[in-house]
Write a protein that holds these residues in place. Structure first.
Motif, PDB file in Angstrom:
ATOM      1  N   VAL B   3       0.828  -1.211   0.000  1.00  0.00           N
ATOM      2  CA  VAL B   3       0.000   0.000   0.000  1.00  0.00           C
ATOM      3  C   VAL B   3       0.861   1.258   0.000  1.00  0.00           C
ATOM      4  O   VAL B   3       0.608   2.205  -0.738  1.00  0.00           O
ATOM      5  N   TYR B   4       1.921   1.226   0.816  1.00  0.00           N
ATOM      6  CA  TYR B   4       2.714   2.453   0.960  1.00  0.00           C
ATOM      7  C   TYR B   4       3.508   2.805  -0.288  1.00  0.00           C
ATOM      8  O   TYR B   4       4.016   3.912  -0.419  1.00  0.00           O
ATOM      9  N   ARG B   6       2.165   2.492  -3.337  1.00  0.00           N
ATOM     10  CA  ARG B   6       1.242   2.879  -4.398  1.00  0.00           C
ATOM     11  C   ARG B   6       1.139   4.388  -4.509  1.00  0.00           C
ATOM     12  O   ARG B   6       1.194   5.094  -3.512  1.00  0.00           O
ATOM     13  N   THR B   7       0.943   4.823  -5.719  1.00  0.00           N
ATOM     14  CA  THR B   7       0.753   6.250  -5.908  1.00  0.00           C
ATOM     15  C   THR B   7      -0.745   6.512  -6.036  1.00  0.00           C
ATOM     16  O   THR B   7      -1.547   5.605  -5.929  1.00  0.00           O
ATOM     17  N   TYR B   8      -1.096   7.763  -6.246  1.00  0.00           N
ATOM     18  CA  TYR B   8      -2.512   8.082  -6.322  1.00  0.00           C
ATOM     19  C   TYR B   8      -3.119   7.516  -7.595  1.00  0.00           C
ATOM     20  O   TYR B   8      -2.505   7.542  -8.649  1.00  0.00           O
ATOM     21  N   ARG B   9      -4.319   7.004  -7.493  1.00  0.00           N
ATOM     22  CA  ARG B   9      -5.021   6.515  -8.692  1.00  0.00           C
ATOM     23  C   ARG B   9      -6.515   6.783  -8.526  1.00  0.00           C
ATOM     24  O   ARG B   9      -7.014   6.882  -7.406  1.00  0.00           O
ATOM     25  N   GLY B  10      -7.177   6.883  -9.646  1.00  0.00           N
ATOM     26  CA  GLY B  10      -8.622   7.103  -9.612  1.00  0.00           C
ATOM     27  C   GLY B  10      -9.357   5.847  -9.193  1.00  0.00           C
ATOM     28  O   GLY B  10      -8.749   4.786  -9.056  1.00  0.00           O
ATOM     29  N   TYR B  11     -10.665   5.952  -9.007  1.00  0.00           N
ATOM     30  CA  TYR B  11     -11.451   4.780  -8.639  1.00  0.00           C
ATOM     31  C   TYR B  11     -12.519   4.543  -9.699  1.00  0.00           C
ATOM     32  O   TYR B  11     -13.258   5.460 -10.053  1.00  0.00           O
ATOM     33  N   PRO B  14     -17.162  -0.615  -8.502  1.00  0.00           N
ATOM     34  CA  PRO B  14     -18.606  -0.454  -8.260  1.00  0.00           C
ATOM     35  C   PRO B  14     -18.882   0.484  -7.090  1.00  0.00           C
ATOM     36  O   PRO B  14     -18.049   0.626  -6.190  1.00  0.00           O
ATOM     37  N   LEU B  15     -20.062   1.095  -7.118  1.00  0.00           N
ATOM     38  CA  LEU B  15     -20.465   2.000  -6.029  1.00  0.00           C
ATOM     39  C   LEU B  15     -21.659   1.391  -5.291  1.00  0.00           C
ATOM     40  O   LEU B  15     -22.429   0.624  -5.863  1.00  0.00           O
ATOM     41  N   VAL B 117     -17.677  18.361   5.130  1.00  0.00           N
ATOM     42  CA  VAL B 117     -17.049  17.154   4.589  1.00  0.00           C
ATOM     43  C   VAL B 117     -18.124  16.142   4.181  1.00  0.00           C
ATOM     44  O   VAL B 117     -18.020  15.499   3.139  1.00  0.00           O
ATOM     45  N   ALA B 120     -20.352  17.703   1.112  1.00  0.00           N
ATOM     46  CA  ALA B 120     -19.680  17.944  -0.167  1.00  0.00           C
ATOM     47  C   ALA B 120     -19.608  16.639  -0.965  1.00  0.00           C
ATOM     48  O   ALA B 120     -18.961  16.580  -2.003  1.00  0.00           O
ATOM     49  N   ARG B 121     -20.244  15.612  -0.463  1.00  0.00           N
ATOM     50  CA  ARG B 121     -20.266  14.314  -1.145  1.00  0.00           C
ATOM     51  C   ARG B 121     -21.682  14.062  -1.671  1.00  0.00           C
ATOM     52  O   ARG B 121     -22.588  14.816  -1.350  1.00  0.00           O
TER      53      ARG B 121
END
Lengths: 305, 285
Positions: B3-4, B6-11, B14-15, B117, B120-121
């Motif tokens: 995990v540490y 990994r760089t940032y990635r989109g998602y 499924p939601l 917070v 805003a979602r």
């Protein structure tokens, strides 16, 4: 041409009886956009309107093609927001807070946990992720707020005063992180800040607001490239003819005081030509720098409007 | 990859369904609430009375055991009064639970500015209120509605189908009374928590609104020789409505319809208070 991320068309917003935003017209397409303005200019109101917290009284605002009036939920699903003020639950560990934020954005619990770990490592809080947020330093709290803003992989991240209250080291870390996020190229960033330097270091475009109106839009990238050929020179051993020689190269030139020359390099003339000319005439170049309009100059000019 | 590293990635996975997203807030709020051992002990203690009632109901029909102590079956009368008293006891406990749990639900979010917070979602204010309210609703329901219906079911299973059919109104009355109680206490807990951001003060205010309401009502009724004062006594209003629903009217005070109307007005006022207070903090800058 890329579709605009944020589109404002004659946007008016009233809070109570006071009109805060007065007919904003904008199309922002850049990856990183800076929002500047003095206190009371309407920056926070604009952000809150984009998030759907305030409804426009007139005109429209669109974020990624969605209307803030009718599609606020869709907009929020694609946005990550880092508020200016403390916005967290003090007795909650950072990992739970960020995980909850991801779950509220719709991520399943397992995916949310995994991404919460990733996001906290990404912002540099990996080792402190199990500590409660109330025990964090100000810099760490800012990073935790950033982590919750990006945990769900938004397409647009709004950062409200991201370097507020940070010490110089923490500020540098935050700016570096924003620059890294920009370099990834998979999300748009809107940065709202009072600090011109922050915007200058991180943004491609800057919008300056004053009294609820856009007083200046500046494509910083273009301004940087257009002004980079404005050169200041300090010379030694010049008998007064060096400026004439530069003019003969085709450069506009002005002598401001003995030994100090300002010149604009036209297309086709490079710095090496100046160096060569100085070497031929045995003139020492004691100082040479590109001078361009800084964002501060732009901001101050905009405030005078 | 670790995990540490990994760089940032989109998602792009499924939601979850937006319909049930309020349960996320409820789940986290439950975790926070039950961190307090004192509250956990108190909550467990709320089940003593229901347990005693169910044991008594069982004993009431157990001829063998009763014969050993020289009693006959049916020594205890199982009627609306019994269930009303049971609901009154559990209602008081529910009030205490509200006073302890309610303020810790909304007040910390307002104090820490966490609303921005959440909101805003893709998560609305109504869902926030529902998520937080469901914490109180579940807890109050588990100490009033659930044991009440369980006691009714136990009695029905012990006595038989005829008793169940003859006393079905009790089951309906218990359900409706508890739902009214849950709605009032839920809104009260959230409103006080939103109105007063200090947890202790908010808790005290919830308790005071019961005690002081009763006191004010008595004073007004005595001084003005009227019954108007009863409208300030939430406990009385709840008892009157419950009594009417269980077909065991409370003789003193307001009519059930007037009490129900007063409760509707009270709930409307609480909703208005919640609506006013639960807003994202605006900085006109």
């Amino acid at each position: 041409m890329k579709p605009p991320v944020i589109e404002l068309d004659n946007l008016h917003v009233k809070i109570g009886k006071r009109e805060i935003l007065r007919g904003l017209n904008l199309e922002l397409r850049g990856l990183t956009v800076g929002l500047l303005g003095p206190n009371g200019a309407g920056k926070s109101t604009l952000i809150n309107t984009l998030l759907g917290f305030w409804k426009p009284t007139q005109g429209t605002a669109r974020v990624m093609g969605y209307d803030v009036r009718t599609d606020a939920r869709k907009i929020r699903a694609n946005i990550g927001y880092m508020p200016e003020n403390d916005s967290f639950i003090a007795n909650m560990p950072a990992i739970s807070f960020v995980r909850m934020a991801a779950e509220l954005s719709g991520l399943p619990p397992d995916a949310a946990l995994e991404r919460a770990h990733e996001a906290l490592f990404y912002v540099g809080l990996g080792e402190a992720r199990y500590r409660v947020l109330g025990a964090y330093s100000l810099g760490m709290k800012q990073m935790a707020k950033l982590a919750q803003a990006i945990v769900h992989g938004p397409k647009l991240v709004i950062l409200d005063e991201p370097t507020n209250g940070l010490d110089p080291q923490a500020r540098v870390r935050m700016i570096k992180l924003i620059q890294e996020m920009r370099a990834l190229g998979n999300m748009h960033l809107v940065i709202c800040s009072h600090l011109l330097r922050d915007i200058e270091e991180t943004c491609e475009e800057a919008v300056i607001l004053k009294a609820g109106q856009v007083v200046h839009y500046s494509n910083l990238e273009e301004e940087r490239s257009s002004n980079r050929r404005f050169v200041e020179l300090e010379t030694e051993g010049d008998d007064g003819t060096f400026a004439d020689a530069i003019e003969l190269l085709g450069c506009a030139c002005a002598v401001t005081s003995p030994g100090k020359i300002k010149t604009v390099l036209p297309e086709g003339i490079e710095l090496r030509d100046i160096y060569r000319l100085a070497a031929d005439r045995d003139v020492q170049l004691r100082r040479l720098n590109f001078r361009r309009d800084s964002l501060e100059d732009i901001f101050l000019k905009a405030m005078e409007k | 990859m670790a995990v540490y590293k990994r760089t940032y990635r989109g998602y792009s996975g499924p939601l979850t369904s937006p319909t049930w997203r309020f349960t996320v807030l409820q789940r986290y709020a439950f975790k926070a609430v039950f961190k307090s051992r004192l509250l956990l002990i108190g909550y467990v203690a709320c089940f003593f009375a229901p347990l005693a009632l169910i044991c008594a109901l069982y004993l009431n029909q157990n001829a063998t055991l009763l014969a050993m102590v020289g009693q006959k079956t049916g020594f205890m009368k199982i009627d609306a009064a019994l269930f009303l008293n049971f609901l009154s006891v559990q209602g008081v406990l529910a009030g205490l639970v509200t006073a302890f749990v309610g303020p810790s639900l909304v007040a910390p979010d307002l104090t820490n500015g966490a609303l921005s917070v959440y909101l805003a979602r893709p998560f609305s204010r109504s869902e926030y209120i529902l998520g937080k309210g469901m914490v109180l609703g579940t807890m109050i329901g588990s100490i009033t509605l659930l044991p009440g219906l369980l006691a009714f079911a136990v009695q029905s299973s012990l006595v038989g189908w005829t008793w169940f059919v003859d006393n079905l109104y009790l089951g309906v009355g218990i359900t409706l009374s508890c739902l009214v109680l849950i709605a009032v206490l839920m809104l009260m807990g959230l409103a006080m928590s939103a109105f007063v951001r200090w947890k202790i003060v908010a808790g005290a205010l919830i308790l005071a609104s019961f005690a002081a309401g009763k006191g004010f009502a008595a004073v007004i009724n005595e001084v003005m020789r009227t019954k108007i004062g009863y409208f300030l006594d939430v406990q009385h209003l709840l008892s009157t409505v419950s009594g009417a629903l269980l077909h065991h009217p409370v003789t003193e005070g307001t009519s059930p319809w007037a009490a129900a109307l007063a409760l509707v007005v009270f709930c409307g006022f609480l909703l208005m208070l919640i609506n006013r207070k639960l807003r994202v903090c605006e900085v006109a800058g």
